[in-house]
Scaffold this active site. Structure first.
Site, PDB file in Angstrom:
ATOM      1  N   LYS A   1       3.874  44.370  -8.696  1.00  0.00           N
ATOM      2  CA  LYS A   1       3.565  43.480  -7.566  1.00  0.00           C
ATOM      3  C   LYS A   1       2.543  44.141  -6.632  1.00  0.00           C
ATOM      4  CE  LYS A   1       8.172  41.472  -8.045  1.00  0.00           C
ATOM      5  NZ  LYS A   1       9.576  41.608  -7.687  1.00  0.00           N
TER       6      LYS A   1
ATOM      7  N   GLU B   1      17.219  42.649 -13.216  1.00  0.00           N
ATOM      8  CA  GLU B   1      16.806  42.193 -14.538  1.00  0.00           C
ATOM      9  C   GLU B   1      17.914  42.582 -15.524  1.00  0.00           C
ATOM     10  OE1 GLU B   1      13.571  40.808 -14.895  1.00  0.00           O
ATOM     11  OE2 GLU B   1      13.236  41.097 -12.770  1.00  0.00           O
TER      12      GLU B   1
ATOM     13  N   VAL C   1       0.443  14.229  -3.230  1.00  0.00           N
ATOM     14  CA  VAL C   1      -0.596  14.644  -4.178  1.00  0.00           C
ATOM     15  C   VAL C   1      -1.594  13.510  -4.438  1.00  0.00           C
ATOM     16  CG1 VAL C   1      -0.950  15.376  -6.575  1.00  0.00           C
ATOM     17  CG2 VAL C   1       0.958  16.299  -5.289  1.00  0.00           C
TER      18      VAL C   1
ATOM     19  N   LYS D   1       4.411  38.480 -13.385  1.00  0.00           N
ATOM     20  CA  LYS D   1       3.764  39.662 -12.770  1.00  0.00           C
ATOM     21  C   LYS D   1       3.377  40.712 -13.800  1.00  0.00           C
ATOM     22  CE  LYS D   1       8.415  40.694 -12.167  1.00  0.00           C
ATOM     23  NZ  LYS D   1       9.466  39.869 -11.681  1.00  0.00           N
TER      24      LYS D   1
ATOM     25  N   ASP E   1       8.861  47.314 -11.399  1.00  0.00           N
ATOM     26  CA  ASP E   1       8.742  45.910 -10.993  1.00  0.00           C
ATOM     27  C   ASP E   1       7.926  45.821  -9.687  1.00  0.00           C
ATOM     28  OD1 ASP E   1       9.739  42.990 -11.061  1.00  0.00           O
ATOM     29  OD2 ASP E   1      10.399  43.686  -9.100  1.00  0.00           O
TER      30      ASP E   1
ATOM     31  N   ILE F   1       8.033  34.044  -1.178  1.00  0.00           N
ATOM     32  CA  ILE F   1       7.193  34.364  -0.007  1.00  0.00           C
ATOM     33  C   ILE F   1       5.725  34.044  -0.282  1.00  0.00           C
ATOM     34  CG2 ILE F   1       6.453  36.205   1.567  1.00  0.00           C
ATOM     35  CD1 ILE F   1       8.982  37.736   0.851  1.00  0.00           C
TER      36      ILE F   1
ATOM     37  N   VAL G   1      13.872  30.573 -13.649  1.00  0.00           N
ATOM     38  CA  VAL G   1      12.795  29.953 -12.871  1.00  0.00           C
ATOM     39  C   VAL G   1      12.479  28.555 -13.414  1.00  0.00           C
ATOM     40  CG1 VAL G   1      10.442  30.237 -12.013  1.00  0.00           C
ATOM     41  CG2 VAL G   1      11.867  32.257 -12.362  1.00  0.00           C
TER      42      VAL G   1
END
Ligand code: NAP
Ligand code: HSE
Length: 426
Positions: free
Chosen positions: A205, A190, A34, A105, A201, A136, A15
């Protein structure tokens, strides 16, 4: 013009690399969108010596204090994962008046209240759009766009690995192990896929989404979780025969008697919009009293899709900084609703069992079900092989503990060789 807002990235893995790329890709329009230039000033990593293609090495550090004590850094982007030291770093950052964006999370599903309280005290932003269903948009829609609704149900396919595995099992007749190996090869699972395939997982969420949708804190421990490891090709074939698919579904409902929340494999009729969510895609289906049904669909994981959600949050924080309105929307849990014990939840069930092929067996089974208040909706028996027959029974909605008690009794019966599958139906 010429104004800069500086940020630090904690983590440069999947990420983090995506966030870095988006900082570079979007830098020329930041000033217009911005009102200031966004600059990544430091990147915290674990191993400084690791090769990181495309990342400016001069930004790397392995010393958190370099970031914490740098007053120019206004935004901390946590994409390291895990509970510690991520939790300490986020709390340190908030106490130092820095705004935080996280994709974590595991952390939000357990310590969300503590972290949001710290953010509120400091009038800081703590945003976590990427923590649920990757790219999403769902946290912001639940907190803001759907704020006028009383939300009664949230259904989610929120784990890409398991959705990919179940899709391959259904469409290509792949077995579970081969499909899992393929999901790992494609980078969906993972490193240790237990949390994916056992539903944890997705459970994290669902805890986060339930808290927001029902305005009452739900933590990971409140969520019943059951994975997909017991699903067989036989179950898949029956699902096909019943015009259904099997999905690992997160189901959260707000009822008069409390919040119900669980993650488990579900036989879902193919007409339901979630049945067409294939491969590693995620989707969240929401029912609210004003919006009626709404569905959110997209990529639940991956470098750039997840970074897209992280960067959306970073841009929001930067805008808030420009307008001096950070900390505007913090914790939205203003109620304290009980979470129901899962045994009290009512579900429909698909049951597959191996029984002795002789007279009176079906009557015994239906008597046990009757004694435990389990109402039968359908019975299917395929051609028997010698002494054995496979029975498939569909139930009406029944309390989980009534079904458990009935199955416990059935397992003791001489004429029942095996209860092969117990799958909930939606
Ligand atoms: P990852 O690839 O394992 O990367 C973790 C990064 O954090 C690495 O750069 C690592 O440094 C760094 N790190 C770990 N512990 C550290 C420590 N104690 N001090 C300093 N740096 C440390 O993880 P990821 O897949 O990017 O996931 C990051 C977060 O995003 C997790 O919370 C995850 O749940 C969430 N998330 C991920 C996805 C996804 O698709 N991957 C989707 C949604 C949410 P080194 O590089 O030096 O080892
Ligand atoms: N392993 C997770 C999945 C990644 O398969 O959805 C995103 O949390």
């Amino acid at each position: 013009m010429g104004k800069k807002i500086k940020a630090a990235l904690l983590g440069a893995g999947t990420v983090g690399t995506g966030v870095y790329k988006l900082f570079e890709r979007r830098s020329d329009v930041m000033e217009q969108t911005v009102g200031a230039e966004l600059e990544l000033k430091k990147i915290l990593v674990h191993s400084l010596g690791k090769k990181r293609a495309g990342i400016d090495e001069s930004l790397l550090t392995d010393d958190w204090n370099e970031i914490l004590n740098d007053d120019e850094i206004r935004i901390v982007i946590e994409v390291m994962g895990g509970i510690e030291p991520a939790k300490t770093y986020i709390l340190d950052a908030l106490h130092a008046g820095k705004h935080v964006v996280t994709a974590n999370k595991d952390l939000i599903a357990v310590y969300g209240r503590e972290l949001l309280d710290a953010a509120e005290e400091q009038h800081c932003d703590l945003l976590f759009e990427a923590a649920v269903a990757g790219a999403i948009p769902i946290i912001r829609p639940l907190k803001q766009c759907l704020a006028a609704n009383e939300i009664s149900e949230v259904l989610g396919i929120v784990n890409g690995t398991t959705n990919y595995i179940l899709t391959r099992m259904f469409e290509d007749h792949m077995d579970f192990e081969t499909a899992l190996a393929k999901a790992t090869e494609l980078g969906y699972a993972e490193a240790d896929p237990t949390a994916d395939v056992e539903g944890m997982d997705a459970g994290r969420k669902m805890a986060i989404m339930s808290s927001i949708a029902f305005h009452s804190r739900v933590v990971f421990d409140d969520v019943y979780t059951e994975g997909i490891t017991k699903i067989t090709s036989k179950d898949i074939e029956y699902a096909r025969e019943f015009d259904s698919v099997i999905k690992l579904l997160g189901v959260a409902r707000n009822t008069d008697k409390g919040i119900e929340v669980g993650v488990y494999p579900v036989m879902l009729h193919k007409d339901h919009p979630l049945a067409s969510v294939r491969d590693s895609f995620n989707a969240v289906f929401v029912h609210g009293d004003a919006v009626d049904d709404a569905m959110f669909y997209g990529r639940g994981a991956g470098e750039l899709p997840t970074a897209s959600a992280v960067m959306g949050d970073v841009i929001d924080v930067a805008r808030n900084l420009e307008y001096h309105c950070n900390g505007r929307i913090s914790c939205t849990c203003y109620k304290e609703e009980p979470v129901k014990a899962f045994d009290e939840v009512k579900n429909k069930f698909f049951l597959r069992m191996q029984v002795k092929n002789t007279y009176g067996v079906l009557a015994c089974i239906t008597k046990v079900f009757g004694d435990h208040k389990v109402s039968i909706a359908r019975v299917v028996q395929k051609a028997a092989e010698g002494e054995r027959a496979e029975l498939v029974i569909g139930t009406e909605k029944v309390k989980e503990y009534h079904l458990k008690d009935a199955l416990r009794e059935l397992k003791e019966m001489e004429n029942i060789y095996e209860i092969s599958s117990v799958i909930r139906e939606y």
